[in-house]
Design an enzyme around this catalytic site. Structure first.
Site, PDB file in Angstrom:
ATOM      1  N   LYS A  69       0.931  -1.263   0.046  1.00 40.57           N
ATOM      2  CA  LYS A  69      -0.029   0.002  -0.131  1.00 40.57           C
ATOM      3  C   LYS A  69       0.927   1.241  -0.049  1.00 40.57           C
ATOM      4  O   LYS A  69       0.623   2.129  -0.511  1.00 40.57           O
ATOM      5  CB  LYS A  69      -0.857   0.037   1.279  1.00 40.57           C
ATOM      6  CG  LYS A  69      -2.199  -1.344   1.084  1.00 40.57           C
ATOM      7  CD  LYS A  69      -3.150  -0.961   2.283  1.00 40.57           C
ATOM      8  CE  LYS A  69      -3.991  -2.239   2.126  1.00 40.57           C
ATOM      9  NZ  LYS A  69      -5.057  -2.025   3.210  1.00 40.57           N
ATOM     10  N   ASP A 105      -9.577   2.497   2.407  1.00 42.94           N
ATOM     11  CA  ASP A 105      -9.621   1.934   3.695  1.00 42.94           C
ATOM     12  C   ASP A 105     -10.242   2.465   4.862  1.00 42.94           C
ATOM     13  O   ASP A 105     -10.824   2.209   5.737  1.00 42.94           O
ATOM     14  CB  ASP A 105      -8.248   1.454   4.169  1.00 42.94           C
ATOM     15  CG  ASP A 105      -7.631   0.147   3.462  1.00 42.94           C
ATOM     16  OD1 ASP A 105      -8.351  -0.664   3.163  1.00 42.94           O
ATOM     17  OD2 ASP A 105      -6.475  -0.188   3.448  1.00 42.94           O
TER      18      ASP A 105
END
Length: 279
Positions: A69, A105
């Site tokens: 990420k 997220d």
């Protein structure tokens, strides 16, 4: 040049991804939308090189999971303001030969928590300091929570806390005196518990108290040891599958440029719950 025809291509990329439920969840969404697309799970080790290949092959969107990420953030040609603030990207959308980056997220985590509790003014503990923890801290702060970070590597935890102007506590201190601090919301953001990995518990059972809202961002198994300990103490448990669903909804909306109808979200939840129920 190779390009997909008949159906668009999407994928979740990371290492490992064999356990991922994103492919069945996203396939169910595309089917419910009657949208011609295929969603794959792809193990990616040489991230920068593999990202170029996936763009060349014609994938339109990617879900990025551990451990890529932060690297996805670095390599994205464009990033939205939330990704810039978090410093991690979990969603990529192809733009020409490259990728735009976004973070969903934080939306997944806050929406999952807000189903069971208000967050404004609450005292929240985030366990971990990686890409998921960054997103969760950002979302909690955005909702008005008072956030404390704890991490096994205390220096890394302290850097995250400083980045978002929140508190930091040594994980060893929590273990040594688990009742010294009281929190309304606790979010576990490490890979501890993933697929019953057998890692040492982050906190002892005595840390939990009735009335806490406790979420584990790990969604497989459905009830991690962390969540089971919390539930045993009378906490409200929020499974990682809820975060998975809501961050996936946000990904689909960005890729396709439209809101997801309630029946699509319901279908996504049904297939995830079914998969978790049957192993």
């Amino acid at each position: 040049m190779i390009k997909p025809v008949q159906r668009e291509l999407y994928a979740v990329i990371g290492s490992p991804v064999a356990h991922s439920l994103s492919p069945i969840m996203m396939a169910a969404a595309f089917e419910a939308l009657d949208h011609p697309a295929v969603y794959l799970a792809l193990e990616v080790d040489s991230f920068e090189e593999d990202l170029r290949v996936l763009a060349a092959v014609g994938l339109r969107g990617l879900s990025v999971t551990l451990p890529h990420k932060v690297e996805a953030f670095r390599l994205a040609l464009k990033r939205d303001e939330t990704a810039e603030a978090i410093g991690a990207v979990n969603t990529l959308r192809r733009e020409g030969a490259g990728w735009q980056g976004r973070n969903t997220d934080w939306m997944g985590a806050t929406l999952a928590l807000k189903r069971v509790t208000a967050l404004e003014g609450k005292s929240a503990l985030v366990l971990g300091a990686g890409g998921v923890a960054r997103a969760v801290v950002y979302g909690l702060k955005r909702e008005g929570a008072r956030v404390t970070v704890a991490n096994r590597d205390h220096d890394r935890g302290r850097r995250l806390a400083e980045l978002f102007d929140c508190s930091c506590i040594a994980l060893d201190a929590l273990r040594a005196d688990p009742t010294a601090r009281s929190f309304d919301v606790v979010v576990q953001c490490t890979s501890v518990g993933l697929m019953k990995s057998g890692s040492e518990p982050l906190v002892p059972d005595s840390f939990f108290r009735a009335g806490m809202v406790v979420m584990d961002t790990v969604y497989r198994p459905a009830w991690t040891d962390f969540l089971l300990s919390a539930k045993g103490a009378g906490c409200t448990g929020v499974r990682g599958s809820e975060m998975l669903i809501y961050q996936g909804v946000a990904q689909l909306e960005w890729w396709l440029g439209k809101s997801m109808p309630p029946h699509v979200v319901d279908r996504m939840r049904a297939v995830v719950e079914g998969a978790l129920l049957h192993g």
